[in-house]
Design an enzyme around this catalytic site. Structure first.
Site, PDB file in Angstrom:
ATOM      1  N   HIS A 296      -3.605   6.100   3.093  1.00 38.76           N
ATOM      2  CA  HIS A 296      -4.435   4.931   2.792  1.00 38.76           C
ATOM      3  C   HIS A 296      -3.921   3.673   3.486  1.00 38.76           C
ATOM      4  CE1 HIS A 296      -6.048   1.716   0.070  1.00 38.76           C
ATOM      5  NE2 HIS A 296      -7.089   2.515  -0.005  1.00 38.76           N
TER       6      HIS A 296
ATOM      7  N   ASP B 176       0.842  -1.198   0.000  1.00 42.83           N
ATOM      8  CA  ASP B 176       0.000   0.000   0.000  1.00 42.83           C
ATOM      9  C   ASP B 176       0.878   1.248   0.000  1.00 42.83           C
ATOM     10  OD1 ASP B 176      -2.398   1.753   0.649  1.00 42.83           O
ATOM     11  OD2 ASP B 176      -3.291  -0.227   0.852  1.00 42.83           O
TER      12      ASP B 176
ATOM     13  N   SER C 151     -11.312  -1.039  -0.914  1.00 40.07           N
ATOM     14  CA  SER C 151     -10.002  -0.999  -0.255  1.00 40.07           C
ATOM     15  C   SER C 151     -10.122  -1.252   1.233  1.00 40.07           C
ATOM     16  CB  SER C 151      -9.335   0.364  -0.481  1.00 40.07           C
ATOM     17  OG  SER C 151      -8.801   0.473  -1.762  1.00 40.07           O
TER      18      SER C 151
END
Length: 641
Positions: free
Chosen positions: A194, A157, A410
């Protein structure tokens, strides 16, 4: 790094928090109006207590008309009540008094409204609604159950904030045991924001806000592999380099699970896509790979579209995860597939020597998990919150304890990744195909959603873990098809109860173009459960006719011939949505009033961070915004998770 490589771009879709405050102005009634005057100023649940348990002492909240004076204090004292807290800014008090005195106190002209001091809960606990909480406690005692201890989850990520409290173990050591950088930016932290959020969903602890935002595998180890840059995009080569690193180092760090909350347009067939092929190598080596389906389930006008599953979510060996909308409740009766969640079939393909294109057309996703408005760890000063301040959940002003909102597949994917870690802790002998079986077989089919939206249904960790604990641990590649799979003669009850509601398991698995059902899927060993094969290899397709292969599937497994719209019961319960023969063909697919031809209905380009506002607008059209109660952090660590 080769700048000519295709760029991996994705977007997490977010719903900004909308706080709706309702002010009820109650007209004052006094004197001869008697019981009605008292009753309308008392909340119904408290009124029931007041009239049914007169001797009980009850904590209540009183909202005043003006400032209460000495006469109120005297009246309260005469009832045997006392003030627990003054809420000065709200002209209210928290009071404890006998239930028998509530109505008389409510009749006073200086009292506006009296309500029960209810237990405050944070709506939509992911760990509760998924069934993860149910497996943390053993046999009703305080003995800790599964928490992912010693299982390594690799998170590919945008990085992980190593200083965040969510990643500490019980001895205050950081559980991010190794970090590697593949973007060329020379950093392992999370400037985009994120990756930290994703990692805490999979394995965040419950130290913050009294365990209101607990991850799934709370003590699993995290492997931080940074493949997305400071603005949320990265090259495919970075992802491939990280997957390669995982294969090399999987034994050293006991990496059993890989989370891929990222994606690129699924153009090439999974047979040719380099990331799909790399994922297949990891799965063949015994690593469970979870991939996000994507967030392109609606077009710019809010219309439902099909065929938008991204790579590597189009890889059949991966567990592809779509997003469910739980509407901020723990109960699952209102859950649906989130409108933004990408739907199958996969429209990647290949061109033969005659120039004809052949589509993969696989049923994806495999399962769905909560992915709507989740509150989890926030990296300090990250790009997403800096550009969208409303994403900060207001949980804490301390950087190491901040939490933020995010939506998307996600977010759903690490829910499943954490679940996989728990399954492997419960039964380390499970193969990736068996983990996939367990998650699908025990999933809850969501009513009125078809298999191209939800696969087998919504994840059910309680059921999956219960079934995993019953499976043999001595299976080998030489185990015969049809051999007993469970250690007990009795099969588990195919139901789970969460938040007081009981639902049925799907009791089936999704293949490439169809699905299979039957208790033999869990009572008999199937050849498709071993390493080196696909879970979907048990069915041969010819001219739209499905034939099970008894060398990899035993007798007693029923293979379907179509994609269904679920009626909310079993995997086979519902109406025909699309015949398997249509999926297998290379022609135009017609379903639900939408035409899927040589591509998809919206752009083949994945959305980047600069498309955030358009994506938010599209999702707002399809998913009603719900009010979420935020549990503010006290600043003290909770260790009771």
């Amino acid at each position: 790094m080769n700048n000519g490589c295709p760029t991996v771009k994705w977007i997490s879709l977010f719903l900004p928090l909308v706080v709706i405050v309702s002010f009820n102005f109650i007209p004052q009634k006094t004197g001869a109006q008697g019981q009605s005057s008292k009753a309308h100023k008392v909340s119904p649940d408290l009124l029931e207590v007041a009239r049914g348990a007169a001797t009980k002492r009850v904590p209540v909240i009183i909202q005043f008309n003006g400032q209460p004076g000495a006469s109120f204090d005297l009246a309260l004292s005469n009832t045997g009540g006392y003030v627990k807290a003054d809420l000065l800014n709200f002209n209210s008090r928290v009071i404890e008094l006998p239930a028998s005195a509530i109505e008389a106190l409510a009749a006073r002209p200086d009292v506006g409204f009296v309500s029960l001091d209810r237990t405050n809960i944070s709506f939509g606990h992911v760990s509760l609604t998924t069934g993860a909480d149910a497996i943390r406690v053993t046999n009703g005692t305080n003995t800790k159950g599964l928490d992912g201890t010693a299982i390594g989850i690799a998170v590919l990520d945008s990085g992980i904030d190593l200083s965040h409290t969510a990643f500490l173990d019980r001895s205050k050591n950081c559980r991010v045991i190794v970090s590697r950088e593949f973007t060329g930016e020379g950093r392992i932290d999370d400037p985009y924001g994120h990756g930290t959020h994703v990692a805490s969903i999979a394995a965040g602890n419950g130290r913050i806000s009294n365990a209101q935002y607990t991850g799934i595998a709370t003590n699993a180890n995290l492997i931080n592999l940074r493949v997305l840059g400071a603005t949320g995009s990265g090259n495919i080569s970075a992802v491939l380099s990280a997957l390669d690193w995982v294969l090399t180092n999987r034994t050293t760090y006991n990496i059993r699970v890989v989370n891929l909350s990222l994606g690129a347009p699924a153009v090439d067939s999974y047979r040719n896509d380099p990331v799909c092929r790399a994922v297949r190598s990891l799965v063949d080596a015994g690593i469970v790979v979870l991939a996000a389906a994507g967030n392109n389930g609606v077009n710019g006008t809010g219309q439902k579209v099909y065929g938008q599953v991204h790579s590597p979510g189009n890889e059949p060996s991966a567990i592809t995860v779509g997003a469910a909308n739980t509407f901020a409740t723990d109960q699952r009766s209102d859950d649906v597939v989130a409108s933004f969640s990408s739907r199958g079939p996969t429209r990647s393909g290949w061109i033969d020597s005659f120039g004809a294109k052949h589509y993969d057309d696989l049923i994806k996703p495999d399962i769905v998990a909560p992915g709507n408005k989740l509150i989890y760890a926030e990296a300090p000063n990250n790009y997403l919150v800096t550009h969208n301040p409303s994403l900060d959940a207001g949980v804490s002003p301390v950087d190491a304890r901040r939490m933020m909102y995010m939506n998307g597949s996600s977010m759903a994917t690490p829910v499943a990744a954490g679940a996989a870690a728990l399954l492997l802790q419960a039964n380390p002998a499970l193969t990736p195909n068996m983990v996939k079986l367990l998650l699908m077989y025990t999933a809850q089919p969501l009513a009125s959603c078809n298999m191209l939206e939800q696969g087998a249904g919504e994840i059910n960790i309680e059921g999956a873990v219960r079934l995993a604990r019953m499976m043999r641990t001595d299976l080998t590649p030489a185990t015969a098809v049809g051999a007993p799979l469970l250690t007990a003669s009795l099969t588990p009850i195919p139901q789970t109860t969460i938040a007081g509601q009981t639902f049925n398991w799907s009791q089936g698995i999704v293949f490439k173009y169809d699905f299979a059902t039957g208790v033999e899927l869990i009572t008999k060993y199937q050849g498709i459960y071993r390493l080196g094969v696909l879970l979907s290899d048990g069915v041969l397709v010819s001219n739209g006719v499905l034939v099970s292969d008894r060398t990899v599937l035993s007798n007693g497994v029923l293979v379907s011939d179509g994609v269904l719209v679920s009626d909310g019961t079993l995997l086979g319960g519902g109406s025909l949505f699309l015949n398997s023969g249509v999926l297998v063909s290379d022609g135009v697919l017609v379903s639900d009033g939408l035409v899927l031809n040589d591509g998809v209905l919206v752009s083949d380009a994945a959305l980047g961070a600069d498309s955030l506002m358009q994506a938010m607008s599209a999702m707002n059209n399809g998913d009603p915004t719900c009010v979420t109660t935020v549990q503010v952090d006290s600043g003290l660590d909770c260790l009771g998770y």
